[in-house]
Every structure is written in C-alpha cells, then in structure tokens.
Design an enzyme around this catalytic site. Structure first.
Site, short mmCIF file in Angstrom:
data_model
loop_
_atom_site.label_atom_id
_atom_site.label_comp_id
_atom_site.label_asym_id
_atom_site.label_seq_id
_atom_site.Cartn_x
_atom_site.Cartn_y
_atom_site.Cartn_z
N SER A 120 0.81 -1.06 -0.07
CA SER A 120 0.05 0.01 0.05
C SER A 120 0.73 1.30 0.10
O SER A 120 0.33 2.32 -0.29
CB SER A 120 -1.00 -0.21 1.19
OG SER A 120 -0.21 -0.01 2.47
N HIS A 141 -3.82 -4.00 -4.39
CA HIS A 141 -4.02 -3.54 -2.77
C HIS A 141 -5.30 -3.91 -2.27
O HIS A 141 -6.18 -2.89 -2.72
CB HIS A 141 -3.70 -2.05 -2.57
CG HIS A 141 -3.68 -1.48 -1.40
ND1 HIS A 141 -4.40 -0.56 -0.81
CD2 HIS A 141 -3.38 -2.52 0.03
CE1 HIS A 141 -4.35 -0.52 0.50
NE2 HIS A 141 -3.79 -1.63 0.95
N GLU A 153 -7.24 -1.71 -4.96
CA GLU A 153 -6.67 -0.56 -5.68
C GLU A 153 -5.75 -1.18 -6.45
O GLU A 153 -4.73 -1.91 -6.37
CB GLU A 153 -5.92 0.28 -4.80
CG GLU A 153 -6.92 0.92 -3.96
CD GLU A 153 -6.24 1.94 -2.97
OE1 GLU A 153 -6.63 3.23 -2.82
OE2 GLU A 153 -5.32 1.63 -2.41
N ASN A 191 -4.92 4.64 1.62
CA ASN A 191 -3.89 4.82 2.69
C ASN A 191 -3.52 6.38 2.60
O ASN A 191 -2.80 6.78 3.74
CB ASN A 191 -2.74 4.07 2.69
CG ASN A 191 -3.20 2.77 3.58
OD1 ASN A 191 -4.14 2.55 4.08
ND2 ASN A 191 -2.18 1.49 3.42
#
Length: 291
Positions: A120, A141, A153, A191
């Site tokens: 991430s 991700h 992601e 994130n």
C-alpha cells in the site's frame, strides 16, 4: 491475456489469509505459501471458523463450505507455487524482502505467471524492478479485512504491459471485488487518507484526550464507519503500522504520516494488536475478523 485458474498467495498474515479466502471463495484453486507451518495452520483454522460463521449468518450456502476449503491448500516450499497463474505477495512492507521473494518466484514460476503486490506504500515500479518480469507485474492492494472489504486498488508500474494489467483487472472482477485504477503513488487513494488519519487518532491517545474505546465510539457514531481507527490499527497490527508509516513518511515527508512514539512503545511491550491479544484494546481470542 493470461487465463487464471490457480492463484498463489505469498505470506499468510492477516492480509494474506483474508485474500486467500476471497480467492478460494470465488472458485479459484488457491495455494497459500509461508515459511512458517504454524502460521499456515492458524490461517487454515481461522478460515474454517470464518466460513462456518458465514454459514450460520446465512451468507454462505452450507454445501459451499467444503468446496471452498477444498480449493485452499498450503505449502512451506516456494516451489509449491510453481503451477500458479498469478501470485499475490502479502509480506512485510520491506523492499528488500519483497525483492528476495519475487526473485525466488521468478525462478520457479512459468513465464506466463503474473506477479502482484499487495503493498500500500512502496512503489510498484520499484518492487517490479527486482522481479525479473516487470512487464507482468501489477499492484493489487486489497483492504483489511480482505474477506469482507470489496475495494482493490489496481496500479500498473511504469513497465507493466497493457495485457498484463487487463488480465489482472479481469481476475479481480472474477473474484467479485471492486477494482479501482490508481497511479503508482505512495498510499494510493485509501492509505493517503488513512495513515495520517489513524496517526491523528493515536496522538489523541498520547495526549490523553480520550480513551481508545471513546475515540472509536465517536468516529463510528459520527462518521458511520463500521470500525474505529484504533480497532482498525489493532487489526492491521502495530508492527505493520510502523512499517507503513516509515515507508510513506520516507517518501512524502508528510508530518502527519510520521509514526507517533506511542506505537514503538507498544511494540516493545508486545502490544501488537489482535494477533497478540492486546493493542489499543484487549482480545480474548485470535479469531479472524468476522468469524
């Protein structure tokens, strides 16, 4: 396009075990690799508990339980991933560890095998650079808890071929997940927001503004989140949170991404989160979230 039938998961911590459930549940042969046989046994037990609870809750047909477990196998040998069409890495956020892993995978996997990283924070292009096949390398991700969260992601590296990215995207959709394309950027979308946000929650604890339970309660009640930030940190693991912060702060120099000192003290005390039985909260067992 790579036809994917068999999936390898490298690393069976909280994230890897959750991704393995997603893959096996979608009908793919799923091989889970870890050098620690005890970790594989724990992941298998957690998977069985999670699926049984899903049946009890009416979210999984009873006859599907054994089918899914039959798709889930494990190995402590890297060669056990030799027949996989895609290998998803879910190990520590450490570039050297990831390079070592993918270098070994490149030697045992056939040329058509796609490699994917669940990172991430670390650059997909940088990880791919040590894989021996950066044209067949994709960022995937998943979000914690992977067995419940739908978002993935998807990020191409600079040398990822269009065909490889399309194959990985189609595989993600076949899993029943919701892929979102992002650029190869620290923290991607989720994130980029979450790491500073979670650190702010830790700093509230450091400053004595409120107890962890009260902070989680406030966030859930006001923002409608299913899990408070400190509950999420316990699920992620404080040792993992430290690595995430170091990686993201090292790349962005964003002050809010710097890991609060309390995290290092908790790690030193063995208060790592759910996996150790104590983090910001205490836990009576180590069952997988949702089981």
């Amino acid at each position: 396009m790579t036809v994917i039938q068999t999936v390898g998961i490298a690393g069976c911590g909280t994230m890897g075990a959750g991704i393995a459930i997603v893959c096996a549940r979608a009908g793919f042969k799923t091989v889970v690799y870890d050098t620690r046989s005890e970790a594989l046994a724990q992941a298998r037990g957690q998977t069985e508990d999670f699926l049984k609870k899903s049946v009890e809750r009416g979210k999984l047909a009873p006859e599907k339980l054994q089918d899914i477990l039959g798709q889930w196998t494990s190995t402590t040998e890297i060669g056990g991933l030799a027949q996989c069409d895609i290998v998803i890495e879910a190990v520590h956020e450490d570039l050297k560890v990831k390079h070592d892993l993918f270098a070994r995978l490149h030697r045992v996997c056939p040329g058509h095998t796609l490699f994917a990283s669940n990172t991430s924070t670390i650059s997909i292009t940088e990880i791919a650079g040590g894989s021996g096949r950066d044209d067949r390398f994709v960022g995937m991700h998943f979000c914690l808890p992977a067995q419940l969260m739908k978002l993935v992601e998807m990020s191409p590296g600079l040398n990822t071929s269009d065909v490889s990215f399309q194959s990985a995207w189609a595989f993600c959709e076949a899993l029943g997940q919701r892929p979102v394309k992002t650029q190869d950027s620290p923290g991607f979308i989720l994130n980029y927001f979450l790491i500073p946000f979670n650190n702010d929650a830790i700093r509230l604890v450091e400053q004595g503004v409120a107890e962890p339970a009260e902070i989680d309660k406030a966030i859930k009640a006001a923002l409608g989140y299913p899990m408070g930030p400190l509950e999420l940190l316990d699920l992620i693991g404080l040792d993992t949170e430290l690595l995430l912060c170091e990686a993201m702060h090292g790349l962005t120099h964003e002050p809010r991404a710097a890991c609060p000192p309390l995290v290092k003290r908790m790690i030193a005390a063995g208060h790592l989160g759910r996996e150790s039985g104590r983090g910001f909260h205490r836990y009576g067992d180590t069952k997988m979230f949702g089981a």
